[in-house]
Structure formats: structure tokens, C-alpha cells
Design an enzyme around this catalytic site. Structure first.
Site, short mmCIF file in Angstrom:
data_model
loop_
_atom_site.label_atom_id
_atom_site.label_comp_id
_atom_site.label_asym_id
_atom_site.label_seq_id
_atom_site.Cartn_x
_atom_site.Cartn_y
_atom_site.Cartn_z
N ARG A 62 34.65 51.41 -23.88
CA ARG A 62 33.89 51.17 -25.13
C ARG A 62 33.78 49.66 -25.42
O ARG A 62 33.89 49.21 -26.56
CB ARG A 62 34.53 51.88 -26.33
CG ARG A 62 34.76 53.35 -26.15
CD ARG A 62 33.48 54.17 -26.09
NE ARG A 62 33.82 55.58 -26.08
CZ ARG A 62 33.95 56.31 -24.96
NH1 ARG A 62 33.74 55.75 -23.78
NH2 ARG A 62 34.25 57.58 -25.04
N SER B 275 32.92 58.52 -33.57
CA SER B 275 34.34 58.12 -33.58
C SER B 275 34.47 56.77 -34.26
O SER B 275 33.82 55.81 -33.85
CB SER B 275 34.86 57.97 -32.15
OG SER B 275 34.60 59.14 -31.43
N GLU C 87 36.07 51.23 -33.41
CA GLU C 87 35.01 51.15 -32.40
C GLU C 87 33.70 50.73 -33.07
O GLU C 87 32.85 50.07 -32.48
CB GLU C 87 34.85 52.55 -31.78
CG GLU C 87 33.74 52.67 -30.79
CD GLU C 87 33.59 54.09 -30.26
OE1 GLU C 87 34.54 54.62 -29.68
OE2 GLU C 87 32.49 54.65 -30.44
P1 FAD Z 1 23.38 50.31 -33.53
O1 FAD Z 1 24.35 51.07 -34.37
O2 FAD Z 1 22.06 50.01 -34.11
O3 FAD Z 1 24.08 48.94 -33.07
C1 FAD Z 1 25.37 48.94 -32.54
C2 FAD Z 1 25.74 47.50 -32.17
O4 FAD Z 1 24.89 47.02 -31.14
C3 FAD Z 1 25.54 46.52 -33.32
O5 FAD Z 1 26.52 45.52 -33.20
C4 FAD Z 1 24.16 45.95 -33.08
O6 FAD Z 1 23.99 44.67 -33.64
C5 FAD Z 1 24.09 45.92 -31.58
N1 FAD Z 1 22.76 46.15 -31.00
C6 FAD Z 1 21.94 47.21 -31.21
N2 FAD Z 1 20.84 47.11 -30.44
C7 FAD Z 1 20.96 45.95 -29.76
C8 FAD Z 1 20.13 45.27 -28.82
N3 FAD Z 1 18.96 45.77 -28.41
N4 FAD Z 1 20.54 44.07 -28.33
C9 FAD Z 1 21.73 43.53 -28.74
N5 FAD Z 1 22.55 44.13 -29.63
C10 FAD Z 1 22.16 45.31 -30.12
N6 FAD Z 1 29.21 56.53 -28.76
C11 FAD Z 1 29.72 56.77 -27.53
O7 FAD Z 1 29.98 55.84 -26.77
N7 FAD Z 1 29.95 58.04 -27.10
C12 FAD Z 1 29.67 59.12 -27.86
O8 FAD Z 1 29.89 60.25 -27.43
C13 FAD Z 1 29.15 58.91 -29.17
N8 FAD Z 1 28.90 59.95 -29.99
C14 FAD Z 1 28.42 59.72 -31.25
C15 FAD Z 1 28.17 60.82 -32.09
C16 FAD Z 1 27.68 60.62 -33.36
C17 FAD Z 1 27.41 61.81 -34.26
C18 FAD Z 1 27.40 59.31 -33.82
C19 FAD Z 1 26.82 59.08 -35.18
C20 FAD Z 1 27.65 58.21 -33.00
C21 FAD Z 1 28.17 58.41 -31.71
N9 FAD Z 1 28.45 57.33 -30.84
C22 FAD Z 1 28.93 57.55 -29.58
C23 FAD Z 1 28.24 55.94 -31.30
C24 FAD Z 1 26.79 55.44 -31.11
O9 FAD Z 1 25.88 56.49 -31.07
C25 FAD Z 1 26.62 54.61 -29.84
O10 FAD Z 1 27.50 53.52 -29.85
C26 FAD Z 1 25.20 54.09 -29.67
O11 FAD Z 1 25.06 53.45 -28.43
C27 FAD Z 1 24.75 53.13 -30.78
O12 FAD Z 1 23.37 52.92 -30.61
P2 FAD Z 1 22.48 52.37 -31.79
O13 FAD Z 1 21.12 52.08 -31.26
O14 FAD Z 1 22.53 53.29 -32.95
O15 FAD Z 1 23.22 51.01 -32.13
P1 NAP Z 2 38.22 65.96 -27.09
O1 NAP Z 2 37.62 66.77 -26.00
O2 NAP Z 2 38.75 66.64 -28.31
O3 NAP Z 2 39.36 65.05 -26.49
C1 NAP Z 2 40.02 64.07 -27.29
C2 NAP Z 2 40.08 62.78 -26.51
O4 NAP Z 2 40.91 62.99 -25.38
C3 NAP Z 2 38.72 62.35 -26.03
O5 NAP Z 2 38.24 61.36 -26.87
C4 NAP Z 2 38.95 61.90 -24.59
O6 NAP Z 2 38.94 60.50 -24.42
C5 NAP Z 2 40.32 62.42 -24.23
N1 NAP Z 2 40.19 63.44 -23.17
C6 NAP Z 2 39.97 64.78 -23.32
N2 NAP Z 2 39.94 65.38 -22.12
C7 NAP Z 2 40.12 64.43 -21.20
C8 NAP Z 2 40.17 64.41 -19.77
N3 NAP Z 2 40.05 65.53 -19.07
N4 NAP Z 2 40.35 63.23 -19.15
C9 NAP Z 2 40.47 62.08 -19.86
N5 NAP Z 2 40.42 62.03 -21.21
C10 NAP Z 2 40.26 63.18 -21.87
O7 NAP Z 2 37.16 64.85 -27.55
P2 NAP Z 2 35.94 64.94 -28.55
O8 NAP Z 2 36.25 64.13 -29.74
O9 NAP Z 2 35.44 66.32 -28.69
O10 NAP Z 2 34.85 64.09 -27.74
C11 NAP Z 2 34.38 64.54 -26.48
C12 NAP Z 2 33.80 63.36 -25.73
O11 NAP Z 2 32.71 62.77 -26.45
C13 NAP Z 2 34.82 62.23 -25.51
O12 NAP Z 2 34.61 61.66 -24.25
C14 NAP Z 2 34.51 61.26 -26.61
O13 NAP Z 2 34.81 59.92 -26.26
C15 NAP Z 2 32.99 61.44 -26.79
N6 NAP Z 2 32.61 61.18 -28.19
C16 NAP Z 2 32.51 59.89 -28.57
C17 NAP Z 2 32.13 59.58 -29.86
C18 NAP Z 2 31.96 58.14 -30.26
O14 NAP Z 2 31.43 57.88 -31.32
N7 NAP Z 2 32.39 57.21 -29.45
C19 NAP Z 2 31.86 60.58 -30.77
C20 NAP Z 2 32.01 61.90 -30.34
C21 NAP Z 2 32.38 62.19 -29.03
P3 NAP Z 2 37.60 59.62 -24.16
O15 NAP Z 2 37.07 59.35 -25.50
O16 NAP Z 2 38.16 58.44 -23.48
O17 NAP Z 2 36.67 60.42 -23.31
#
Ligand code: FAD
Ligand code: NAP
Length: 354
Positions: A178, A253, A350
Site C-alpha cells: 500500500r 480500510s 492508509e
Molecule cells: P483519490 O482518493 O482521489 O486520491 C488518493 C490519493 O492519490 C490522494 O493523495 C490524491 O491526491 C492522489 N491522486 C489521485 N489521483 C492522482 C493522480 N492522477 N496523480 C497523482 N496523484 C493522484 N484500496 C485498495 O488498495 N484495495 C482495496 O481493496 C480497496 N477497497 C476499497 C473499498 C472501498 C469501499 C473504498 C471506499 C475504498 C477502497 N480502497 C481500496 C481505497 C481506494 O479505493 C483506492 O486507494 C483507490 O486507488 C483510490 O482511488 P481514487 O481515484 O479514489 O483516489
Molecule cells: P479478510 O479476508 O477479512 O482478511 C483480513 C486481512 O488478513 C486482510 O486484510 C489480508 O491482508 C489478510 N489476509 C487474509 N487472508 C490472507 C492470506 N491468505 N494471505 C495473506 N494475507 C491474508 O480481509 P477483508 O477486509 O475482507 O479484505 C479482503 C481483501 O480486500 C484484502 O486483501 C484487503 O486488503 C482488501 N481490501 C482493501 C481495502 C482498502 O481500502 N485498502 C478495503 C477492503 C478490502 P491484505 O490486506 O494484506 O490482503
């Protein structure tokens, strides 16, 4: 405002808005506004940014894609730039793979669906992540064992310091968990305008995560044959577990999952025998789910007026409607301090706070 006599500058500046509400441009639904707001639709328009910033007195810049990973804690006194550069181009194809380049303003989930329709695999585990592809390299988006770095080819960004477009390969992006160069040293310097992904014609399923395995098994699938099957499973899981930002404000998250020393994990395990952990590259460390720690500390479902912690997923902070960014940030700090006190683990946000 100084007059700069270029047609395109005049065309672009016509779209400049003042005191613009950002409520619908961030998925927390925080009600703040931008002193200036501008949507840019092409690389040519982006190249005019230095002139625009100069004309406005060089205000602070905030780039937004889908606003799904930001926490806005106050009105933005500078310029908010919405990156709306669209388009897709095939850059390369051979028997094994295809490289597609996407405009940074394309919606990530639509990119996933497009690659699946093209019969390509690589990002099916990342279905339904909100936001734009331009922001995806920022934090090396990841889910269910796959990260964008696994398929990343290159990106083009506008460098605000040199006022030139530059290309980054995977190494230059320095992707981590991340994390990337753009979230650290390159913060506030580059505006990503296109991202190229290397997609595979051969499908190698990544189904190690229990939830995917279980969901596929319920459909009678032990080994998926097509990437769409994995994407459909991911979509089903996400829809059942995660709050829809259109219904309850959230940014996914709020904290990253911490990596802790094995010795700390062992001492915690002596007290909490059920504590989950996962291996990471460094054999001296393990990853512990932040959601588990927050739930164990009693925060799951916590509500204080308009803000709280989601009842189904403790890692997600929520805005029930009229909560402020400041309130959410204070709640995040309280949770962070409580987790440190109870488990000796520092959990790091994050979400990008502004
Ligand atoms: P924004 O929120 O608009 O911006 C995020 C950051 O990037 C800010 O600092 C902004 O200034 C910068 N930025 C945006 N666009 C640009 C650009 N073109 N150039 C330079 N900087 C820029 N993330 C995960 O990694 N895994 C997930 O599974 C995941 N699940 C999510 C589920 C939900 C319900 C929600 C709400 C969010 C989730 N996220 C997840 C977080 C998010 O969706 C991601 O981080 C996504 O990539 C953000 O994209 P955005 O366009 O909305 O960015
Ligand atoms: P989950 O399945 O309840 O698991 C909890 C955490 O444990 C996850 O975040 C994942 O880490 C880790 N995990 C689970 N199984 C694993 C495996 N087999 N090997 C390694 N790590 C494992 O998680 P959840 O919240 O429902 O999310 C599912 C996936 O979607 C995750 O990968 C999570 O990162 C992603 N997610 C991200 C966001 C966001 O905003 N960043 C929001 C929702 C979901 P990792 O996060 O490192 O994968």
C-alpha cells in the site's frame, strides 16, 4: 487574473469554478469546499497547469481521482484538480500478453471489466475497488493477494517541478505494501496522467484467500477456469462485507495491516491464542490484520453521533451523514492510541488526510 493569450488556456480556464463543494467528490461524503476547482480532460490541458497555477497566485494543489482514499478535514484554500483524462490504447501484443494504456481518469473497476471482456487476466482479484486507475499506483492498490504492481508496465506523469511529462517503470515507482514512490518522496510533485498494464492471455488463478475459495466452492468451483469467475466471487464478497460509499460514507480500510516482529506476535499469541497472522517476505516479521486488533479492542460497531466504526468490518471508519473530517481523524487517533496501548502495535493510516 493575468491574460495569457492561448486559445486552449482560455478554453480550460473557462471551466474554473470558485468555492466549489467537494461533498460528492469524496466517498466519506465530507462537506468541505475548494477555493478553486478545475477538471482536466487531456494531457494537453494538464500541460497548461503551470500557467493556470501562476495565474491563480500559485495556490496549493490537491489532485483528486474518485476521492475514495482521502479524508478532507478542512476547506481546501487552493486548487482542487479533478483528473478526468479518459481513453484506452493498445500498446503491444504478442502470443502471451497485451499491454494497454489507460487515461488516469478511467474508473478502476471499468478497467477490470474491460480487460476481462478482452479475455485477459491479471487484475480480476482487484474487481470493485473504487476510484480511478490514475490513483491506483499511488498506494499500489491490492486485494486478495494481488497488487497492481504484479501487472504494472509503466505510467506517465506530469512533473510539477520540471513542468515536463516523465515516464516511470515499475522500479522507479518503488512499490511496497500500500505504498509507492508517489506516496512518499514523490508526494505532491507528480500528476499521473496514464497507466499501462501488462495483462496475460494465460489465466493463473490467485485464490489463496479463504473468502474467495469458499465463495467459489459454494458455486461448485474448485479450480476456476476463467478470470471472470474470480472477479464475480470477489464482487460478491465485497458487496456482502463492505459498506457502499453511496449509502454510508467511507474510504475502505482506514489503516494498513501492520507487520510486527515474530517475537511480539508470539507474546500476543500467549494471551490471544486466536490472533490471526500471515507470512511476509521478511521471515522475522508477520502481518496481523488491523481489523482483528480493532475488533478485539472493542471498536467494531462503535458510533459517536455521525461517525463510527463499521459494524461488519472494523477496519472501515464511517460517516453516517453529517460527520466532519476532523471528527473522523480524531476517532482514528483514538483507535490508534488504544491499539498501541492494548497490543503494543502502531497501526498506520492508509487513507490520505488533507
Ligand atoms: P483519490 O482518493 O482521489 O486520491 C488518493 C490519493 O492519490 C490522494 O493523495 C490524491 O491526491 C492522489 N491522486 C489521485 N489521483 C492522482 C493522480 N492522477 N496523480 C497523482 N496523484 C493522484 N484500496 C485498495 O488498495 N484495495 C482495496 O481493496 C480497496 N477497497 C476499497 C473499498 C472501498 C469501499 C473504498 C471506499 C475504498 C477502497 N480502497 C481500496 C481505497 C481506494 O479505493 C483506492 O486507494 C483507490 O486507488 C483510490 O482511488 P481514487 O481515484 O479514489 O483516489
Ligand atoms: P479478510 O479476508 O477479512 O482478511 C483480513 C486481512 O488478513 C486482510 O486484510 C489480508 O491482508 C489478510 N489476509 C487474509 N487472508 C490472507 C492470506 N491468505 N494471505 C495473506 N494475507 C491474508 O480481509 P477483508 O477486509 O475482507 O479484505 C479482503 C481483501 O480486500 C484484502 O486483501 C484487503 O486488503 C482488501 N481490501 C482493501 C481495502 C482498502 O481500502 N485498502 C478495503 C477492503 C478490502 P491484505 O490486506 O494484506 O490482503
Amino acid at each position: 487574473m493575468p491574460q495569457i493569450q492561448t486559445t486552449s488556456y482560455n478554453q480550460v480556464i473557462q471551466n474554473l469554478k470558485e468555492n466549489y463543494p467537494l461533498d460528492s467528490l469524496n466517498t466519506f461524503g465530507i462537506s468541505v469546499s475548494a477555493r478553486y476547482f478545475l477538471e482536466l480532460n487531456s494531457q494537453e490541458e494538464l500541460a497548461l497547469l503551470p500557467e493556470i497555477l501562476f495565474a491563480l497566485g500559485n495556490p496549493k494543489l490537491l489532485v483528486l481521482g474518485g476521492g475514495s482514499n482521502v479524508l478532507l478535514t478542512q476547506d481546501w484554500e487552493g486548487l482542487v484538480l479533478k483528473n478526468a483524462i479518459r481513453g484506452v490504447e493498445k500498446e503491444f501484443e504478442n502470443a502471451e500478453e497485451v499491454i494497454f494504456s489507460f487515461g488516469a481518469g478511467e474508473e478502476w473497476h471499468q478497467v477490470v471489466m474491460f480487460t476481462l471482456a478482452e479475455g485477459l487476466s491479471g487484475i480480476e482479484n482487484l474487481a470493485l475497488i473504487p476510484g480511478s486507475i490514475g490513483a491506483a499506483p499511488m498506494q499500489n492498490i491490492g486485494a486478495y493477494g494481488v497488487e497492481i504492481k504484479d501487472v504494472f508496465h509503466s505510467l506517465t506523469a506530469f512533473d510539477l517541478e520540471t513542468e515536463k511529462f516523465v515516464e516511470f517503470d515499475s522500479e522507479a515507482c518503488a512499490f511496497g505494501y500500500r505504498e509507492s514512490y508517489f506516496k512518499r518522496e514523490g508526494k505532491n510533485r507528480f500528476i499521473i496522467c496514464s497507466v499501462a498494464l501488462r495483462l496475460s492471455k494465460k489465466f493463473i488463478p490467485h485464490v489463496a484467500y479463504g473468502a474467495i475459495k469458499d465463495t467459489l466452492a459454494q458455486k461448485g468451483i474448485s479450480v476456476p477456469e476463467k478470470p471472470i469467475q474470480v472477479a464475480e466471487a470477489v464482487i460478491e464478497i465485497r458487496q456482502s462485507k463492505l459498506p457502499d460509499p453511496k449509502v454510508i460514507g467511507n474510504a475502505g480500510s482506514f489503516f494498513k495491516n501492520p507487520e510486527i516482529p515474530l517475537s511480539l506476535y508470539e507474546s500476543l499469541k500467549a494471551v490471544y491464542s486466536e490472533i490471526p497472522h500471515y507470512a511476509v517476505a521478511n521471515p522475522e516479521m508477520v502481518k496481523v490484520p488491523a481489523g482483528w486488533l480493532i475488533e478485539k479492542a472493542g471498536w467494531k460497531g462503535f458510533r459517536d453521533g455521525e461517525i463510527g466504526v463499521h459494524a461488519k468490518q472494523a477496519l472501515v471508519l464511517v460517516n453516517y451523514g453529517k460527520g466532519s473530517g476532523e471528527e473522523l481523524w480524531n476517532l482514528a487517533l483514538k483507535i490508534q492510541a488504544d491499539i498501541f496501548e492494548k497490543f503494543g502495535i502502531e497501526i498506520i493510516p492508509e487513507v490520505n488526510k488533507f
